[in-house]
Design a protein around this motif. Structure first.
Motif, PDB file in Angstrom:
ATOM      1  N   PRO A 466     -19.295  -8.967  45.935  1.00 59.88           N
ATOM      2  CA  PRO A 466     -18.599  -8.909  44.641  1.00 59.88           C
ATOM      3  C   PRO A 466     -18.423  -7.500  44.097  1.00 59.88           C
ATOM      4  CG  PRO A 466     -20.191 -10.699  44.641  1.00 59.88           C
ATOM      5  CD  PRO A 466     -20.413  -9.929  45.915  1.00 59.88           C
ATOM      6  N   ASP A 467     -19.434  -6.638  44.232  1.00 57.03           N
ATOM      7  CA  ASP A 467     -19.307  -5.304  43.657  1.00 57.03           C
ATOM      8  C   ASP A 467     -18.188  -4.508  44.319  1.00 57.03           C
ATOM      9  OD1 ASP A 467     -21.147  -5.292  45.945  1.00 57.03           O
ATOM     10  OD2 ASP A 467     -21.326  -3.155  45.548  1.00 57.03           O
ATOM     11  N   LEU A 468     -17.975  -4.723  45.623  1.00 56.05           N
ATOM     12  CA  LEU A 468     -16.878  -4.034  46.299  1.00 56.05           C
ATOM     13  C   LEU A 468     -15.534  -4.677  45.976  1.00 56.05           C
ATOM     14  CD1 LEU A 468     -18.306  -3.185  49.838  1.00 56.05           C
ATOM     15  CD2 LEU A 468     -18.246  -1.799  47.772  1.00 56.05           C
ATOM     16  N   ARG A 469     -15.522  -5.996  45.843  1.00 51.66           N
ATOM     17  CA  ARG A 469     -14.264  -6.653  45.475  1.00 51.66           C
ATOM     18  C   ARG A 469     -13.755  -6.135  44.137  1.00 51.66           C
ATOM     19  NH1 ARG A 469     -15.373 -12.729  45.413  1.00 51.66           N
ATOM     20  NH2 ARG A 469     -17.512 -12.255  46.003  1.00 51.66           N
ATOM     21  N   ARG A 470     -14.669  -5.952  43.180  1.00 49.00           N
ATOM     22  CA  ARG A 470     -14.263  -5.464  41.855  1.00 49.00           C
ATOM     23  C   ARG A 470     -13.596  -4.094  41.953  1.00 49.00           C
ATOM     24  NH1 ARG A 470     -19.151  -8.000  40.246  1.00 49.00           N
ATOM     25  NH2 ARG A 470     -20.320  -6.110  40.679  1.00 49.00           N
ATOM     26  N   ARG A 471     -14.015  -3.278  42.927  1.00 56.62           N
ATOM     27  CA  ARG A 471     -13.461  -1.935  43.046  1.00 56.62           C
ATOM     28  C   ARG A 471     -12.216  -1.887  43.938  1.00 56.62           C
ATOM     29  NH1 ARG A 471     -18.802   1.943  43.938  1.00 56.62           N
ATOM     30  NH2 ARG A 471     -20.318   0.609  42.901  1.00 56.62           N
ATOM     31  N   ILE A 472     -12.217  -2.697  45.008  1.00 55.73           N
ATOM     32  CA  ILE A 472     -11.172  -2.576  46.027  1.00 55.73           C
ATOM     33  C   ILE A 472      -9.934  -3.393  45.695  1.00 55.73           C
ATOM     34  CG2 ILE A 472     -10.649  -2.944  48.466  1.00 55.73           C
ATOM     35  CD1 ILE A 472     -12.630  -0.645  47.898  1.00 55.73           C
ATOM     36  N   LEU A 473     -10.110  -4.609  45.189  1.00 54.27           N
ATOM     37  CA  LEU A 473      -8.953  -5.476  44.957  1.00 54.27           C
ATOM     38  C   LEU A 473      -7.914  -4.857  44.024  1.00 54.27           C
ATOM     39  CD1 LEU A 473     -10.572  -9.037  44.761  1.00 54.27           C
ATOM     40  CD2 LEU A 473      -9.013  -8.178  46.522  1.00 54.27           C
TER      41      LEU A 473
END
Length: 781
Positions: A466-473
């Motif tokens: 989730p923490d990467l999705r918040r940044r990458i998406l």
């Protein structure tokens, strides 16, 4: 034709493929920056030997560390997994523990199947004398016995690292790894690029990207050298059905090899271990997670080690080794065309170092240049041109660009069908494909190809933490034509950011605004709470249902009697509520179970196995009559499992609907990693934790006492992988009714267990919802 696994070898048509009596691998020789693993082939009375070598730029191995010795043995064994179809024995020397052995055997079996289909049954210009090889359908195509002469090593733990620490990209110089690096770097993560230098010309594809990142990010860019290409070529000379002149053939495919990514990946692991990296990013896109059938044989189309299944298998292996390492791709929802689009538009300084051609050459400026003639070059030129980008920026000459475009109408390129259609359409719109036909594909607009595609099989939203999705998406959405999610055969608009939990900033969150009075309430998921009119409407929308089955039985002196029944229904409701619309229905709870073994304890109410099986059977038939086609029986009591399996078989037999039973199988493996107690099977650490998380007012921890059983034989030990099912009255084993240690329970642990169970069951339900029965059975492997 079909061959039974027990058929005598003399009558086995695949016996002719066993051309190597014994392949010996190892033991490895370890130095801080170097690893060599002997490979010896025994065939036809002759013996041939060579070595597989790895070299690192830093000191990453400790010859005195048993864990590094274990890792070195696993690195050296990967190439051998390509030859399980052709050897009678593969002997692996070195310190391997049980997790290693299971992994190697499973991956050797999978690779044997892929090579049999993709390299031997399908056309392969490198082979001679294989035209009459028959199609044989069997459970396993692994003909080699994998042997480990040394005694099993103890479980050698790997490394742990903080999940919010640095990440690594398995770098290749291609568009996928360059884009992955650009996204992570822009998102503010310390991103290490680990390039693997193959001993052959393939290193030329990586050299431009490596030099650029080595110059601009020297602290986080490194290279691993391996002689794997030389070993692959050496092994081809040991296979008599491979053409002797294989090295002179020009082809976009390898002669015999499909387990290759792991050869590079395991070589990168010592770097990750030394640098404390817990996340490894692989650059694979949407269409590589692909299962299909070839003449009755289900397989991964030669792409297993580029699929999400590979990432998940490796992550499970790391977990079994005690490592916190997680492996995934940021690019699963992206088509190859969308990857190229984002890279060109967002990171042009990285894109100019892109190299996707495997027939490169080094020019007078010592820079790698593409050949401009192969299929990959045609594909890259076609995509860049369609995107109004300049192919000369990454090394193509104007003459190569013109030649590649001129070849497109007749020769086309290799991509998933919908991507080809959209690419041909884009080129036609620009006047570069006058007839709108590329190869055998007619162009047409397919907007999902330039959208983020979320599909439960290929690219579910939660593959990325989730923490990467918040940044990458958000970065990806600036270049995509939105996001879509598959609903059966249809792509529907989807907001992937809405599915990501907000980051915990440490500040108290503002209260959510009250919804307007006119806002629609979320649909009720319990069938029993609906009117018949509401039920009619819901059953027209959804054909999937959850049936909770529990028990009323003793749960020690500290937990309520209805623990299993309440938990089963609670789990079903949480799963249904977490699913996308239309949500599955939750059938009314069946609270009573097969609990005679607890009858010595007051309050236990048990029914016989035949009674419960018959009851569940009739409920299933009734549900099927009203349109339920996929029934998931969620079992809250382990003692019910054999009975519910019988009922499920009878429902499937007579109603012809998909029926399965989950007694914890979807999550038990992950839950075991959260718990400390062996033989924790009843009213112990797990059940007490889940009760504390949901109904703490019914838990009396002052009465909780440990009662962990220990057995004289591994075959009777409940948590042993070798145990047999056996039955006994609980009071004969535990006077309190507890089998485990409830004193180790916490509400926090219980919450994590609930989250695991819900997440896995949601994935199962979502994967079933959008499929017909024909699709479910077709995709069975």
């Amino acid at each position: 034709m079909s061959i039974d696994p027990g058929t005598d070898a003399a009558s086995d048509p695949l016996e002719r493929l066993v051309v190597i009596d014994r392949l010996e691998v190892g033991p490895p020789r370890i130095e801080p920056r170097r690893l060599t693993t002997p490979y010896t082939v025994h065939a036809g009375g002759e013996t041939h030997s060579t070595e597989l070598a790895y070299r690192w730029e830093d000191e990453v191995l400790d010859p005195a560390d048993p864990a590094d010795g274990n890792l070195a043995a696993m690195i050296g064994a990967q190439v051998a997994l390509n030859y399980g179809l052709f050897c009678r024995e593969i002997v692996c020397h070195g310190p391997f523990d049980e997790a290693d052995r299971r992994f190697l055997r499973a991956m050797a079996a999978n690779t044997a199947r892929e090579i049999y289909v993709d390299k031997l049954l399908m056309p392969n210009e490198f082979l001679v004398g294989m035209e009459d090889l028959p199609v044989v359908r069997r459970e396993s195509y692994l003909q080699a016995e994998l042997l480990f002469p040394e005694a099993p090593a103890r479980l050698l733990s790997s490394w742990t690292a903080a999940e919010d620490g640095p990440v690594a990209v398995l770098a290749s110089g291609g568009k996928d790894s360059l884009l992955s690096y650009g996204l992570l770097d822009e998102a503010g993560l310390v991103t290490h690029s680990v390039f693997v230098n193959e001993s052959g010309r393939h290193w030329h594809t990586a050299i431009n990207g490596y030099r650029h990142l080595r110059e601009t990010r020297p602290e986080t860019t490194t290279r691993v050298w391996t002689s794997s290409d030389r070993l692959f070529s050496w092994m081809l000379k040991r296979l008599p059905f491979v053409r002797p002149d294989f090295a002179r053939l020009r082809s976009d495919h390898y002669p015999i090899r499909l387990w290759t990514v792991a050869v590079f990946l395991f070589g990168a692991l010592p770097v990750l271990k030394r640098r404390g990296i817990a996340r490894l990013v692989i650059g694979d896109e949407y269409d590589t997670t692909y299962r299909t059938r070839y003449r009755g044989i289900t397989h991964y189309d030669g792409l297993y080690d580029q699929s999400r299944h590979f990432d998940e298998a490796l992550t499970r292996y790391y977990r079994r080794k005690g490592s916190s390492l997680q492996q995934f791709s940021l690019l699963r929802p992206l088509s190859e065309l969308l990857i190229q689009k984002v890279l060109v538009e967002r990171y042009p300084d990285l894109q100019r170092h892109q190299m996707s051609c495997h027939a490169t050459h080094i020019d007078e400026q010592d820079r790698a240049r593409p050949c401009g003639r192969c299929e990959k070059c045609r594909r890259i030129v076609a995509m860049l041109t369609a995107l109004d980008a300049d192919p000369t920026a990454c090394g193509y000459t104007p003459e190569q660009v013109a030649g590649a475009l001129a070849d497109l109408p007749q020769r086309g390129v290799s991509q998933e069908r919908v991507a080809l259609e959209h690419l041909a359409w884009m080129l036609a719109q620009r006047g570069l494909l006058p007839e709108g036909v590329m190869g055998s594909v007619k162009g047409r607009a397919r907007q999902e190809v330039v959208s983020l595609r979320f599909d439960e099989r290929a690219s579910p939203p939660d593959l990325v933490p989730p923490d990467l999705r918040r940044r990458i998406l958000p970065l990806l959405l600036r270049h995509a034509e939105g996001a879509v999610r598959r609903n059966g055969p249809v792509w529907e608009p989807f907001d992937p950011l809405a599915a990501v939990e907000p980051a915990n900033t440490g500040a108290e969150a503002s209260p959510a605004p009250e919804p307007p009075a006119s806002a629609a309430k979320p649909p009720r998921v319990k069938l029993g709470e609906l009117t018949w009119l509401e039920a009619k409407r819901r059953l027209a929308e959804i054909d999937t249902a959850l049936l909770p089955v529990g028990a009323v039985e003793q749960h020690g002196p500290h937990l309520p009697l209805d623990t299993d029944a309440w938990d089963a229904e609670h789990l079903c409701c949480r799963v249904a509520e977490a699913c996308t619309d239309p949500k599955p229905l939750v059938l009314p709870l069946i609270p009573y179970g097969v609990s005679y073994h607890h009858d010595s304890f007051p309050g236990t109410l048990s029914v016989g196995p035949s009674v419960l099986a018959d009851f569940v059977y009739h409920v299933g038939l009734a549900a099927a009559r009203h349109g339920i086609v996929k029934l998931i029986i969620v079992n809250g009591h382990g003692g019910n499992a054999p009975t519910l399996q019988l009922a499920a078989q009878k429902i499937n037999r007579d109603a012809r609907i998909f029926t399965c039973v989950d007694s914890g199988e979807t999550s038990d493996h992950d839950i075991a990693r959260l718990t400390e107690t062996p033989n924790d099977v009843h009213a112990g650490e797990v059940e007490t934790s889940t009760a504390l998380a949901t109904r703490p007012e019914l838990v009396d921890m002052s009465r909780a006492r440990p009662a962990v059983p220990a057995f004289s034989s591994q075959y009777l030990d409940f948590t042993s992988k070798h145990s047999v099912p056996w039955y006994e009255h609980t009071a004969e084993i535990s006077p309190t009714g507890v089998l485990g240690d409830p004193t180790r329970a916490t509400a926090e642990k219980g919450q994590r267990i609930w989250e695991l169970m819900v997440r896995h069951l949601v994935r199962l339900v979502e994967s079933l919802k959008g499929m017909s029965l024909e699709e479910i059975y077709e995709w069975r492997h």
